[in-house]
Structures are given as structure tokens and as C-alpha cells.
Design an enzyme around this catalytic site. Structure first.
Site, short mmCIF file in Angstrom:
data_model
loop_
_atom_site.label_atom_id
_atom_site.label_comp_id
_atom_site.label_asym_id
_atom_site.label_seq_id
_atom_site.Cartn_x
_atom_site.Cartn_y
_atom_site.Cartn_z
N GLU A 289 46.15 43.67 29.93
CA GLU A 289 46.08 43.03 31.25
C GLU A 289 45.92 41.53 31.16
O GLU A 289 46.36 40.80 32.06
CB GLU A 289 44.90 43.61 32.04
N HIS B 225 42.89 39.42 22.32
CA HIS B 225 41.47 39.80 22.27
C HIS B 225 41.33 41.17 21.65
O HIS B 225 42.26 41.97 21.69
CB HIS B 225 40.86 39.81 23.68
N HIS C 161 38.68 44.57 21.72
CA HIS C 161 37.56 45.25 22.36
C HIS C 161 36.70 45.86 21.25
O HIS C 161 37.24 46.44 20.29
CB HIS C 161 38.04 46.42 23.23
P1 AMP Z 1 43.21 44.48 28.16
O1 AMP Z 1 43.66 45.60 29.04
O2 AMP Z 1 43.17 44.86 26.71
O3 AMP Z 1 44.01 43.20 28.42
O4 AMP Z 1 41.70 44.22 28.52
C1 AMP Z 1 41.26 43.26 29.43
C2 AMP Z 1 39.78 43.50 29.63
O5 AMP Z 1 39.22 42.34 30.22
C3 AMP Z 1 39.44 44.68 30.56
O6 AMP Z 1 38.64 45.62 29.86
C4 AMP Z 1 38.69 44.02 31.72
O7 AMP Z 1 37.65 44.81 32.22
C5 AMP Z 1 38.18 42.75 31.07
N1 AMP Z 1 37.92 41.64 31.98
C6 AMP Z 1 38.69 41.19 33.00
N2 AMP Z 1 38.13 40.13 33.58
C7 AMP Z 1 36.97 39.89 32.91
C8 AMP Z 1 35.94 38.92 33.04
N3 AMP Z 1 35.97 37.96 33.98
N4 AMP Z 1 34.89 38.98 32.19
C9 AMP Z 1 34.84 39.95 31.24
N5 AMP Z 1 35.79 40.88 31.06
C10 AMP Z 1 36.84 40.85 31.89
#
Ligand code: AMP
Length: 126
Positions: A105, A110, A112
């Protein structure tokens, strides 16, 4: 919504804003190369994101363009954070989404870190 994880870096992505201090984060760790903070919508008791400070969209982008020091520093930070959070003994999972099929997203590379409970199968069935 999933992003392609390709093309030019989007300066307006949420993690770029966090790195510029424009929006807050719950910081866990930072050094010259990396920032780690709690995910805003945790999917496990421990759910921390580790991001490089540099402007990279994907793992391929990061490993192709980042310096050796940035790459080593970033992956050291991931290990450091896992240790800091006392996840080594119980175990944990490191996951990185890249592009549409993964559901990425945020178009800033990054990883996790998930932990704090048994994490089940590696991939969902859907
Ligand atoms: P991905 O789908 O691997 O791109 O993961 C994006 C992650 O960013 C998701 O788990 C979201 O919950 C997290 N996320 C989005 N906005 C924020 C934010 N402002 N602070 C911390 N995490 C976020």
C-alpha cells in the site's frame, strides 16, 4: 489500495511524510539509515515497520540503488529491533510486500516485523 511498486518515488507517500516529521509515528528505533515504528493498524500483538531513510520503492529498487552501508545498516536495524522487542526467543516473522499481488500500500520500501503470538501459516489462502 495496492500500488505497483515501480516507477518514480512518490514524495507524498505516508512514510516520506513520517521521515520528514510531517506526521507522527510511535518510534521504536532510529539510526542513520533506518526508522522503526509501530504499525497504525497492528495485525499481531507486535507489529513494527522498519523503513530505510532513503527514497526507495521496493526491495529491488533498494538493493539496486542504495549504498552497501545503507543496505547493511537497514538489515542490521531489522535485527536490532527484533532483539530490542525480545522476539528472538519466541520467534517472529519479517515480511515485505512488493507490488500489486502482494497488496503493497505504501510505495516506500519497508519490512513488517510481526510477533507476540504464534503466527500461523506463511500465506493466507485468499
Ligand atoms: P504494506 O501493505 O506492506 O504497504 O503495508 C503498509 C502498512 O503501513 C500497513 O500495515 C498500514 O497499517 C501501515 N500504515 C499506514 N499508515 C501508517 C501510519 N501513519 N503509521 C504507521 N503505520 C501506517
Amino acid at each position: 489500495m495496492a500500488v505497483k511498486g515501480l516507477g518514480d518515488y512518490d514524495e507524498g507517500n505516508i512514510f516520506a511524510k513520517i521521515l520528514r516529521g510531517e506526521i507522527p509515528c510511535k518510534k521504536v528505533f532510529e539510526d542513520a539509515f533506518s526508522l522503526a515504528f509501530h504499525d497504525i493498524a497492528p495485525q499481531a500483538p507486535v507489529h513494527v515497520l522498519v523503513i530505510p531513510r532513503g527514497k526507495y520503492i521496493s526491495l529491488a529498487d533498494f538493493t539496486a540503488k542504495a549504498s552497501d552501508a545503507e543496505i547493511a545498516g537497514f538489515f542490521r536495524a531489522v535485527g536490532t529491533v527484533a532483539k530490542m522487542l525480545e522476539l528472538e526467543a519466541p520467534g517472529y516473522r519479517v515480511l515485505a510486500n512488493m507490488g500489486e499481488h502482494s497488496g503493497q500500500e505504501i510505495p516506500h520500501f519497508h519490512v513488517h516485523i510481526f510477533g507476540g503470538r504464534p503466527l500461523g501459516r506463511m500465506l493466507s489462502e485468499t
